[in-house]
Design a protein around this motif. Structure first.
Motif, short mmCIF file in Angstrom:
data_model
loop_
_atom_site.label_atom_id
_atom_site.label_comp_id
_atom_site.label_asym_id
_atom_site.label_seq_id
_atom_site.Cartn_x
_atom_site.Cartn_y
_atom_site.Cartn_z
N PHE A 160 0.84 -1.20 0.00
CA PHE A 160 0.00 0.00 0.00
C PHE A 160 0.87 1.25 0.00
CE2 PHE A 160 -2.09 3.46 2.28
CZ PHE A 160 -3.29 3.56 1.59
N LYS A 161 1.90 1.27 0.85
CA LYS A 161 2.76 2.45 0.94
C LYS A 161 3.57 2.66 -0.33
CE LYS A 161 3.25 2.62 5.98
NZ LYS A 161 4.18 2.52 7.13
N ALA A 162 3.93 1.56 -1.01
CA ALA A 162 4.73 1.67 -2.22
C ALA A 162 3.89 2.05 -3.44
CB ALA A 162 5.47 0.36 -2.49
N TYR A 163 2.74 1.41 -3.60
CA TYR A 163 1.95 1.58 -4.82
C TYR A 163 0.85 2.63 -4.71
CZ TYR A 163 3.97 -2.68 -6.87
OH TYR A 163 4.82 -3.62 -7.39
N VAL A 164 0.21 2.74 -3.56
CA VAL A 164 -1.00 3.55 -3.44
C VAL A 164 -0.75 4.89 -2.73
CG1 VAL A 164 -3.39 3.61 -2.60
CG2 VAL A 164 -2.39 1.44 -3.39
N LEU A 165 0.05 4.87 -1.66
CA LEU A 165 0.25 6.08 -0.88
C LEU A 165 0.76 7.26 -1.70
CD1 LEU A 165 0.22 7.48 1.90
CD2 LEU A 165 2.57 6.63 2.25
N PRO A 166 1.75 7.09 -2.60
CA PRO A 166 2.20 8.24 -3.40
C PRO A 166 1.07 8.87 -4.21
CG PRO A 166 3.81 6.48 -3.53
CD PRO A 166 2.61 5.89 -2.85
N GLY A 167 0.20 8.04 -4.79
CA GLY A 167 -0.92 8.56 -5.56
C GLY A 167 -1.92 9.29 -4.68
N ILE A 168 -2.18 8.77 -3.49
CA ILE A 168 -3.10 9.42 -2.57
C ILE A 168 -2.56 10.78 -2.13
CG2 ILE A 168 -4.03 9.31 -0.22
CD1 ILE A 168 -4.50 6.36 -0.60
N VAL A 169 -1.27 10.83 -1.83
CA VAL A 169 -0.67 12.09 -1.42
C VAL A 169 -0.67 13.08 -2.60
CG1 VAL A 169 1.43 13.22 -0.59
CG2 VAL A 169 0.68 11.06 0.42
N PHE A 170 -0.40 12.58 -3.80
CA PHE A 170 -0.47 13.44 -5.00
C PHE A 170 -1.87 14.04 -5.14
CE2 PHE A 170 -1.41 13.63 -9.66
CZ PHE A 170 -0.63 14.74 -9.95
N GLN A 171 -2.88 13.19 -5.01
CA GLN A 171 -4.27 13.67 -5.08
C GLN A 171 -4.56 14.70 -3.99
OE1 GLN A 171 -7.03 12.09 -2.78
NE2 GLN A 171 -8.10 13.94 -3.43
N SER A 172 -4.03 14.43 -2.79
CA SER A 172 -4.24 15.34 -1.67
C SER A 172 -3.58 16.70 -1.91
CB SER A 172 -3.68 14.73 -0.38
OG SER A 172 -4.32 13.52 -0.07
N VAL A 173 -2.40 16.68 -2.51
CA VAL A 173 -1.64 17.91 -2.72
C VAL A 173 -2.26 18.77 -3.82
CG1 VAL A 173 0.57 18.82 -3.52
CG2 VAL A 173 0.52 17.02 -1.81
N ILE A 174 -2.80 18.11 -4.86
CA ILE A 174 -3.31 18.90 -6.00
C ILE A 174 -4.76 19.31 -5.84
CG2 ILE A 174 -1.71 17.79 -7.61
CD1 ILE A 174 -4.17 16.25 -8.72
N ILE A 175 -5.53 18.68 -4.93
CA ILE A 175 -6.98 18.86 -4.98
C ILE A 175 -7.43 20.29 -4.79
CG2 ILE A 175 -7.21 18.12 -2.56
CD1 ILE A 175 -10.02 17.11 -3.38
N ALA A 176 -6.90 20.99 -3.80
CA ALA A 176 -7.38 22.36 -3.57
C ALA A 176 -7.06 23.27 -4.75
CB ALA A 176 -6.79 22.92 -2.28
#
Length: 383
Positions: free
Chosen positions: A13-29
Motif C-alpha cells: 500500500f505504501k509503495a503503490y497507493v500512498l504516493p498517488g493518494i498524497v499526490f491527489q491530496s496535494v493537488i486537490i485544492a
C-alpha cells in the motif's frame, strides 16, 4: 490475516497507493476542490472536449511523469525536491524552486480565498475565521511531521472519495438528462487541447511535494506502478465532479465556486454542508503537503551541512508562507485560477517535464547500467 500478510499489504500500500493518494491530496485544492479549475481548463471548451482532454491528455501526462519522477527519486535516493533537482538540473536547480514557490503562493492564495468565501457565504462567519482555521491546522500537521501527515492525507482522501461519489450520484439523479444531453454535443472547440496541457503542467509542479513518500518505493516495478496508478487516483474525484456539473452547462461557467453552485442547484442542503466541511479539509491537505515539501528541502540542505531542521521551525515556515498566500488572495478566486496557474504552467514544462523526460531518463538508464553519470553541473550545491 497473519502478521506477515498484514506487513506485506502495508508495504505494498505504501509503495503503490500512498504516493498517488498524497499526490491527489496535494493537488486537490488547486486542481479541482472548488470546481473552478474544472471549468477554466476543461468545461470552457465544451463538455466533450473537456472530458477528452482530461482523460487522454492530463491524466496520461500525470501518470507518465509521476512514474518517471518516482523512478528517478528511487535511483538517486532523492526524497525531497532539493536533492531531486540537484541531481536533475545541477547548478540550475534553483530555477525549479523559484517556480515551485510561485505555484505554492498561488495555491495558498486560492486556499485562503476559498476558505474565506465558503465560511462567509454559507455559514455567515467572518472571512478571516476560515483563514485562521487553516493556519492552525496546517501549522499543527507540519509540526508533527511526516508520519502524521501521511496518515491524515490518506484518511481524508478516502473520506473525500466517498463524498465525491455521493455528489456525483445525487447530481446524476437530479440532472441525468441534462448530463446526457451535454455529453452528446460533440467537440465544438479546439482549445481543449491547450487547456488540458496547461492543467496537466501546473499540477505536475506539485509532484515534488509527494517525494517524501518515495522512500517506501524499493524497485522499478513499484515506481512505475505507483506512477501510473497515481495519475488515475489523482484525477478520479475530479472526473466525478466534472461529470456532475456538465448537466449545468453553460450556466456553471460563471460560478465562482462551481461545487457550491451545483449543490444548491440540486437542492441538497445537507450534502452542501458536508461537502464544504470536507472541502475545508482538502484545503488543509494541499497546504500541508506543499509546505511540508519546503520543510523537507530545508532539512535536506541543513543535513548536507551536518545539522538538522529544528522541529519548532516547521510551523513557523508554514505560518510565513500562509500569510504571504493570504496577501495574494485579495486578487479573487477566478483571477487567481485563470491568470496565476496559466502563468506558471509553461515554466514547469521547460524546467521540469522536458529535462526529466530526456536527460532524467538518460541518467536513470546510465545509473542502472552501473556507469553513473555526473550530475548536470558536475557538482553539488549548498543552497
Amino acid at each position: 490475516m497473519t502478521v506477515v500478510q498484514t506487513k506485506d499489504f502495508t508495504s505494498a500500500f505504501k509503495a503503490y497507493v500512498l504516493p498517488g493518494i498524497v499526490f491527489q491530496s496535494v493537488i486537490i485544492a488547486g486542481g479541482y476542490g472548488t470546481g473552478r479549475e474544472m471549468v477554466e481548463y476543461f468545461l470552457n471548451y465544451g463538455p466533450v472536449g473537456g472530458l477528452v482532454g482530461m482523460l487522454f491528455i492530463s491524466t496520461v501526462m500525470w501518470s507518465v511523469v509521476l512514474a518517471a519522477s518516482f523512478e528517478f527519486a528511487r535511483v538517486y535516493r532523492a526524497h525531497d525536491y532539493r536533492t531531486f533537482f540537484l541531481k536533475l538540473l545541477g547548478r540550475f536547480w534553483y530555477s525549479f524552486e523559484v517556480l515551485y514557490l510561485i505555484l505554492l503562493l498561488i495555491v495558498l492564495a486560492v486556499i485562503g480565498s476559498t476558505a474565506g468565501v465558503l465560511l462567509r457565504d454559507n455559514f455567515g462567519l467572518p472571512y478571516l475565521l476560515g483563514v485562521a482555521i487553516m493556519l492552525a491546522s496546517v501549522g499543527f500537521l507540519t509540526f508533527k511531521g511526516t508520519s502524521l501527515i501521511e496518515k491524515f492525507l490518506s484518511g481524508w482522501s478516502l473520506l473525500l472519495y466517498g463524498i465525491y461519489l455521493v455528489f456525483f450520484v445525487m447530481c446524476f439523479l437530479r440532472f441525468g438528462d441534462e448530463i446526457r444531453n451535454s455529453l452528446s454535443m460533440g467537440i465544438d472547440s479546439s482549445g481543449w487541447v491547450v487547456g488540458a496541457f496547461k492543467y496537466g503542467f501546473y499540477n505536475l509542479g506539485a509532484i515534488p511535494a509527494v517525494l517524501f513518500t518515495t522512500h517506501h518505493i524499493k524497485s522499478r516495478r513499484q515506481a512505475v506502478g505507483a506512477g501510473l496508478l497515481g495519475g488515475v487516483i489523482g484525477i478520479f474525484p475530479g472526473l466525478l465532479f466534472y461529470l456532475a456539473i456538465v448537466g449545468l452547462y453553460p450556466q456553471v461557467l460563471s460560478a465562482e465556486v462551481p461545487a457550491v453552485y451545483a449543490l444548491r442547484a440540486a437542492r441538497l442542503p445537507l450534502l452542501l454542508i458536508v461537502f464544504q466541511v470536507v472541502l475545508l479539509g482538502t484545503l488543509v491537505e494541499t497546504g500541508t503537503g506543499m509546505i511540508h515539501a519546503v520543510n523537507e528541502r530545508l532539512r535536506s540542505a541543513l543535513r548536507a551541512r551536518g545539522r538538522d531542521l529544528p522541529r519548532r521551525v516547521r510551523p513557523l515556515v508554514a505560518l510565513g508562507l500562509l500569510l504571504l498566500g493570504l496577501a495574494l488572495s485579495t486578487f479573487g478566486l477566478i483571477q487567481l485560477v485563470a491568470k496565476g496557474y496559466g502563468a506558471v504552467s509553461w515554466g514547469f514544462l521547460f524546467v521540469y517535464i522536458v529535462p526529466l523526460m530526456t536527460w532524467g531518463l538518460y541518467k536513470i538508464w546510465k545509473k542502472e547500467e552501473g556507469r553513473g553519470p555526473v550530475d548536470a553541473a558536475g557538482a553539488t550545491s549548498r543552497g
